[in-house]
Scaffold this motif. Structure first.
Motif, PDB file in Angstrom:
ATOM      1  N   GLU A   1       0.835  -1.204   0.000  1.00 33.03           N
ATOM      2  CA  GLU A   1       0.000   0.000   0.000  1.00 33.03           C
ATOM      3  C   GLU A   1       0.868   1.251   0.000  1.00 33.03           C
ATOM      4  N   ASP A   2       1.975   1.221   0.755  1.00 32.37           N
ATOM      5  CA  ASP A   2       2.913   2.356   0.745  1.00 32.37           C
ATOM      6  C   ASP A   2       3.414   2.623  -0.667  1.00 32.37           C
ATOM      7  N   PHE A   3       3.794   1.548  -1.368  1.00 34.55           N
ATOM      8  CA  PHE A   3       4.312   1.701  -2.722  1.00 34.55           C
ATOM      9  C   PHE A   3       3.239   2.228  -3.666  1.00 34.55           C
ATOM     10  N   ALA A   4       2.026   1.708  -3.542  1.00 39.08           N
ATOM     11  CA  ALA A   4       0.940   2.142  -4.430  1.00 39.08           C
ATOM     12  C   ALA A   4       0.675   3.631  -4.271  1.00 39.08           C
ATOM     13  N   GLN A   5       0.767   4.137  -3.037  1.00 39.69           N
ATOM     14  CA  GLN A   5       0.465   5.535  -2.776  1.00 39.69           C
ATOM     15  C   GLN A   5       1.654   6.459  -3.023  1.00 39.69           C
ATOM     16  N   HIS A   6       2.855   5.951  -2.801  1.00 37.76           N
ATOM     17  CA  HIS A   6       4.005   6.851  -2.773  1.00 37.76           C
ATOM     18  C   HIS A   6       5.160   6.468  -3.698  1.00 37.76           C
ATOM     19  N   MET A   7       4.944   5.499  -4.602  1.00 38.70           N
ATOM     20  CA  MET A   7       6.010   5.150  -5.543  1.00 38.70           C
ATOM     21  C   MET A   7       5.571   5.273  -6.991  1.00 38.70           C
TER      22      MET A   7
ATOM     23  N   SER B   1       8.489  10.801  -8.740  1.00 42.08           N
ATOM     24  CA  SER B   1       9.917  10.983  -8.991  1.00 42.08           C
ATOM     25  C   SER B   1      10.718  10.352  -7.860  1.00 42.08           C
ATOM     26  N   ASN B   2      11.971  10.017  -8.135  1.00 43.05           N
ATOM     27  CA  ASN B   2      12.820   9.435  -7.087  1.00 43.05           C
ATOM     28  C   ASN B   2      13.057  10.431  -5.952  1.00 43.05           C
ATOM     29  N   SER B   3      13.088  11.717  -6.264  1.00 44.61           N
ATOM     30  CA  SER B   3      13.250  12.726  -5.219  1.00 44.61           C
ATOM     31  C   SER B   3      12.121  12.633  -4.206  1.00 44.61           C
ATOM     32  N   TYR B   4      10.890  12.506  -4.715  1.00 48.87           N
ATOM     33  CA  TYR B   4       9.741  12.381  -3.815  1.00 48.87           C
ATOM     34  C   TYR B   4       9.796  11.059  -3.052  1.00 48.87           C
ATOM     35  N   ILE B   5      10.030   9.962  -3.762  1.00 47.14           N
ATOM     36  CA  ILE B   5       9.997   8.634  -3.133  1.00 47.14           C
ATOM     37  C   ILE B   5      11.035   8.533  -2.021  1.00 47.14           C
TER      38      ILE B   5
END
Length: 208
Positions: free
Chosen positions: A30-36, A40-44
């Motif tokens: 769920e973390d990946f779905a929302q935040h990956m 961008s890699n900067s955000y992730i």
């Protein structure tokens, strides 16, 4: 590119899991779905490491993770079903084509070395070519300028929330590619597809 040309997200997830496990972090699906996906890699990296990652540190960490991704994915590069045939159909109808990705150029080069569509692309933009990442529309507006096409005559193919939002923010028509999310998880698109096997030039022309 990711999730649109090739279904790469499972390999990005695997690469990030290995990257974060070295740092004693265990993000959930769920973390990946929302935040990956689509970010961008900067955000992730900033989100999961809980501090701002920028400058030389960003370049170093990004290179570590993306090198790991390319190592994992290189034996498995394969386009989404029907993609190459669909691109060839668009090309025969003189459609201007481009790719606009938040991924690094090295990832783009890997995929375009295995998926034979580079010669059809009039604009190729990767993360190094923009200052603002999706959902900002910069990458799509720049692509439209490169191709000499007005934004209201452009159709964006996207699989992520931020990508669809970027296309809509650019004033373009958006096709939601459901490789990473369900249609309910994306902003409203003009069309939704599972893959490209039933798609052709006429279906896209009808959107305009």
């Amino acid at each position: 590119m990711d999730g649109v040309i090739c279904h790469t997200n499972p390999y990005h997830s695997q690469a990030f899991r290995e990257f974060f496990s070295k740092r004693n972090l265990s993000p959930t699906d769920e973390d990946f779905a929302q935040h990956m996906f689509g970010k961008s890699n900067s955000y992730i990296l900033s989100h999961f490491l809980e501090r701002v990652i920028e400058g030389k540190e960003l370049l170093k960490l990004e290179d570590e993770k993306e090198s790991l991704f390319r190592q994992l994915y290189e034996p498995h590069v394969d386009p989404v079903a029907g993609f190459v045939r669909f691109i060839e159909d668009l090309h025969t109808h003189d459609v201007q084509l481009g790719v606009a990705t938040s991924a690094p150029r090295a990832n783009l080069d890997l995929i375009l070395s295995r998926v034979p569509v580079r010669s059809y692309l009039g604009s190729i933009l990767a993360s190094e070519n923009v200052k603002k990442h999706k959902p900002d529309p910069e990458v799509y507006l720049t692509s439209a300028r490169n191709l000499g096409v007005s934004q209201d005559r452009c159709v964006v193919f996207e699989d992520s929330f931020s990508g669809v939002t970027a296309g809509l923010n650019a004033g373009m028509h958006v096709v939601g590619v459901l490789t990473s999310h369900s249609r309910d998880e994306l902003p409203p698109c003009h069309l939704y597809i599972e893959d490209y096997t039933q798609l052709d030039y006429q279906a896209i022309a009808a959107l305009l």
